[in-house]
Write a protein that holds these residues in place. Sequence first.
Motif, PDB file in Angstrom:
ATOM      1  N   GLU A 257       0.818  -1.210   0.000  1.00  0.00           N
ATOM      2  CA  GLU A 257       0.000   0.000   0.000  1.00  0.00           C
ATOM      3  C   GLU A 257       0.851   1.258   0.000  1.00  0.00           C
ATOM      4  OE1 GLU A 257      -4.056  -0.065   1.936  1.00  0.00           O
ATOM      5  OE2 GLU A 257      -2.862  -1.179   3.377  1.00  0.00           O
TER       6      GLU A 257
ATOM      7  N   ARG B 143       2.616   4.375  -1.284  1.00  0.00           N
ATOM      8  CA  ARG B 143       2.391   5.273  -2.406  1.00  0.00           C
ATOM      9  C   ARG B 143       3.723   5.601  -3.066  1.00  0.00           C
ATOM     10  NH1 ARG B 143      -1.845   8.985  -2.968  1.00  0.00           N
ATOM     11  NH2 ARG B 143      -2.326   8.820  -0.763  1.00  0.00           N
TER      12      ARG B 143
ATOM     13  N   ARG C  26      -6.323   4.577  -4.460  1.00  0.00           N
ATOM     14  CA  ARG C  26      -5.087   5.283  -4.126  1.00  0.00           C
ATOM     15  C   ARG C  26      -4.408   5.738  -5.407  1.00  0.00           C
ATOM     16  NH1 ARG C  26      -1.418   3.225   0.580  1.00  0.00           N
ATOM     17  NH2 ARG C  26      -3.124   4.349   1.587  1.00  0.00           N
TER      18      ARG C  26
ATOM     19  N   ASP D   1      -6.320   9.349  -0.549  1.00  0.00           N
ATOM     20  CA  ASP D   1      -7.097   8.180  -0.929  1.00  0.00           C
ATOM     21  C   ASP D   1      -8.567   8.587  -0.953  1.00  0.00           C
ATOM     22  OD1 ASP D   1      -4.710   6.870  -0.824  1.00  0.00           O
ATOM     23  OD2 ASP D   1      -5.225   5.577   0.867  1.00  0.00           O
TER      24      ASP D   1
END
Length: 315
Positions: free
Chosen positions: A5, A7, A244, A252
């Motif tokens: 997850e 970014r 995302r 998000d």
Amino acid sequence: MRPSEVRKPADSPLLGAVTPAGGPTVLRMMLGSRLRKLREGCGMTREDAGEAIRGSHSKISRLELGRTGFRVRDLVDLLDLYQVTDPTEREEYLELARQGNASGWWHRDNDWLPKWYDTYLGLEQAATLVRAYEPRAVPELLQTPEYARALLSLAHSGESQAAIERRVALRVRRQEILDRPNPPQLWVVVEEAALSRPIGGTTVWNDQIDHLLRVVAKNNVTVQVLADHVGGPALADGAFTILRFAEADLPDIVYLQQLTSALYLDKQGDLDAYRAVANQLSVHAAPPEYTISLLQALRRRQPRILDQPSSIRRV
């Protein structure tokens, strides 16, 4: 392994004129986010900004959220108000607005596509991670055309077959993001009951399970099955999707689709709550490495039904 997850950084379109994969929707969001920061840096309210462009605070809110495109006159007035005077910087804002006002590939369906869903399509096309929980049916990005057609025929039983086919084509076109260069990560938790529903009859359902068996082999697709006894609906009050984006200054977004509208949540409290539920669902679901064997077992034990239930009538 579950998808990360984290970014990843990306070049800013405002600085490099780079258009993200999602096109107009995310560009509008980026422009709106930057203008909000300019406004707040000047100590102005939305009411102050709205007065400057002969509009209301709600119009400023829609612009800052990327829900609508910018008129050149409004953007120029806002840049004047926020004392953005450098010609190069102003031109970058204006170019971002021009790109943000363009239409996505789904524009051809605007005659029937709700505006609230138009927004979602742009976000989905731009996302680097699509994380979802689905208690009702196979997730839309993983449906075969035949399975999608059976579902849409039930949901829109009053529409003509031509209208249904347009809906099917749109759904299939959306799935192309999974095979494009640098595709998003798709991470879904699906209820066992959703997979067990033989939508469309035995042949359609079997083909759908076969498709899932193929697609879970993709490096960018993770599917977890939540057993019936776990009680997923007790953890989450319906389906949801978390999107995302690569752009660091974009939050998000949680997408909640309703019967005639949708909600887009980006407040930190909402995001934290839905991330926590998504994590809990993932922990309770079978690990991804068991998905293939679970799908195979599901297919073996499923009884045969009519290929086209008599309750479905073609229009």
